[in-house]
Design a protein around this motif. Sequence first.
Motif, mmCIF file in Angstrom:
data_model
loop_
_atom_site.group_PDB
_atom_site.id
_atom_site.type_symbol
_atom_site.label_atom_id
_atom_site.label_comp_id
_atom_site.label_asym_id
_atom_site.label_seq_id
_atom_site.Cartn_x
_atom_site.Cartn_y
_atom_site.Cartn_z
ATOM 1 N N ARG A 1 6.456 13.480 4.526
ATOM 2 C CA ARG A 1 5.716 12.800 5.583
ATOM 3 C C ARG A 1 4.284 12.525 5.124
ATOM 4 N N ILE A 2 3.804 11.330 5.421
ATOM 5 C CA ILE A 2 2.450 10.939 5.048
ATOM 6 C C ILE A 2 1.489 11.419 6.129
ATOM 7 N N PRO A 3 0.487 12.227 5.777
ATOM 8 C CA PRO A 3 -0.463 12.723 6.778
ATOM 9 C C PRO A 3 -1.234 11.573 7.437
ATOM 10 N N ALA A 4 -1.406 11.651 8.740
ATOM 11 C CA ALA A 4 -2.066 10.571 9.485
ATOM 12 C C ALA A 4 -3.484 10.334 9.013
ATOM 13 N N ARG A 5 -4.154 11.400 8.530
ATOM 14 C CA ARG A 5 -5.552 11.242 8.106
ATOM 15 C C ARG A 5 -5.701 10.370 6.869
ATOM 16 N N GLN A 6 -4.597 10.208 6.096
ATOM 17 C CA GLN A 6 -4.672 9.391 4.891
ATOM 18 C C GLN A 6 -4.517 7.887 5.176
ATOM 19 N N LEU A 7 -4.143 7.543 6.408
ATOM 20 C CA LEU A 7 -3.873 6.148 6.705
ATOM 21 C C LEU A 7 -5.143 5.319 6.872
ATOM 22 N N THR A 8 -6.214 5.936 7.222
ATOM 23 C CA THR A 8 -7.459 5.188 7.477
ATOM 24 C C THR A 8 -8.459 5.343 6.362
ATOM 25 N N GLY A 9 -7.982 5.814 5.213
ATOM 26 C CA GLY A 9 -8.896 6.020 4.095
ATOM 27 C C GLY A 9 -9.041 4.815 3.223
ATOM 28 N N GLY A 10 -8.534 3.662 3.679
ATOM 29 C CA GLY A 10 -8.626 2.464 2.865
ATOM 30 C C GLY A 10 -7.459 2.367 1.897
ATOM 31 N N SER A 11 -7.433 1.294 1.191
ATOM 32 C CA SER A 11 -6.349 1.074 0.227
ATOM 33 C C SER A 11 -6.634 1.824 -1.037
ATOM 34 N N ARG A 12 -5.628 2.603 -1.498
ATOM 35 C CA ARG A 12 -5.785 3.370 -2.738
ATOM 36 C C ARG A 12 -4.736 2.880 -3.725
ATOM 37 N N HIS B 1 0.825 -1.206 0.000
ATOM 38 C CA HIS B 1 0.000 0.000 0.000
ATOM 39 C C HIS B 1 0.864 1.264 0.000
ATOM 40 N N PHE B 2 1.893 1.285 0.840
ATOM 41 C CA PHE B 2 2.774 2.456 0.897
ATOM 42 C C PHE B 2 3.490 2.665 -0.435
ATOM 43 N N GLY B 3 3.935 1.556 -1.067
ATOM 44 C CA GLY B 3 4.641 1.682 -2.333
ATOM 45 C C GLY B 3 3.742 2.142 -3.455
ATOM 46 N N ALA B 4 2.548 1.549 -3.554
ATOM 47 C CA ALA B 4 1.638 1.893 -4.648
ATOM 48 C C ALA B 4 1.032 3.272 -4.476
ATOM 49 N N THR B 5 0.805 3.690 -3.234
ATOM 50 C CA THR B 5 0.093 4.945 -2.987
ATOM 51 C C THR B 5 1.036 6.150 -2.918
ATOM 52 N N TRP B 6 2.123 6.010 -2.202
ATOM 53 C CA TRP B 6 3.003 7.170 -1.983
ATOM 54 C C TRP B 6 4.441 6.962 -2.483
ATOM 55 N N GLY B 7 4.722 5.809 -3.099
ATOM 56 C CA GLY B 7 6.094 5.546 -3.527
ATOM 57 C C GLY B 7 7.039 5.437 -2.348
ATOM 58 N N ALA B 8 6.526 4.999 -1.215
ATOM 59 C CA ALA B 8 7.321 4.915 0.014
ATOM 60 C C ALA B 8 7.733 3.469 0.279
#
Length: 343
Positions: A331-342, A290-297
């Motif tokens: 930094r990844i905003p905390a509010r984006q973590l519970t928005g489901g898989s994107r 999820h981190f790789g696909a969503t934020w390249g992290a």
Amino acid sequence: MPFFVHFARFVRLRLSGWRLPLAVAVSVFLSSWLAMALTEPAGSTITAPGTYWWYFLVTAATVGYGDVFPASTAGRLVGAYVIVGGIVTLTLLFTQLSEALQSLRGRRLRGVVPLELSGHVVLLGYWPGRTERIVAELTAEGRTQVALCAWDDVAENPMADEPAVHFVRGDLTHEDVMRRACVPQARAVVVDVRDDNETLAVAVAVEHAHPGVHLVAALRDLERRDTLRYVSAGVQAVQWHMPSLLTEEANDPGITQVYSELMTHGGRNTYSLTVPPGFPHGTYGECQRHFGATWGATVLAVRGPDGLAVSPPWETPLAVGTTLYYVAEGRIPARQLTGGSRT
């Protein structure tokens, strides 16, 4: 009696080394052949040139197949002479062979014999205790041969019991040491010598012997890294008090740069966060994707109830409150973590 004493002394002086057993064997062969021809009855096949050499060989070696043998009593006495001469010859031969092997082993222990290696790692410099740890890490996977090179003050191979370690002794800046250690055939060279000035001198010798080889050097003062790069643009400099990084860089070229990037930009590119309630990814593997696909992290490690785990198994569960350490552009905003898989 004095004649035999002088003759024996003459033989020892004139027929040293491998020449003595060879001379004894030739002398016994020719004299016994002549004696056998004189003592055996006419028509005997044992004295035929094509037969006697075989009889002499098996008799002198005390094998005695019995396929060829003398018929007369005098011929049997000649056969006994061949047996004694063969024993003397074999004794001289094996004595000389043992001395040669011992001499070769001694020369190898002293590090004066040129090696025959390729695709190996050359380690220049020896520090009791420290070098043993470095070599243990270099050879841990069982696929690396190490040419350990030390100055003349190391009298013999300090790791003679290690079959993967080969020893060379001499001036580490000299072309002869580079040649004997097979530096032109090495896949990597590690320089771990007595001071930074010496490191520069040895690096020059390595670059001259094998331009472009993967060169790893330990420096006390990392500010001298730029000076070292005048010798080789691709040299990897490592802080001297981090010997494990020397071995990692030698085995996996480029890993020092990865560590350097992580440490240099850690305040800007490396972040942490705590898994909040409602986080939809229950394992490390799902989170990594999820981190790789969503934020390249890239998630480097997690800290849970069992402590810190760097790159844990993908099925590792991520409970609420687990800390994630990741590398990203921001930094990844905390509010984006519970928005489901994107995706």
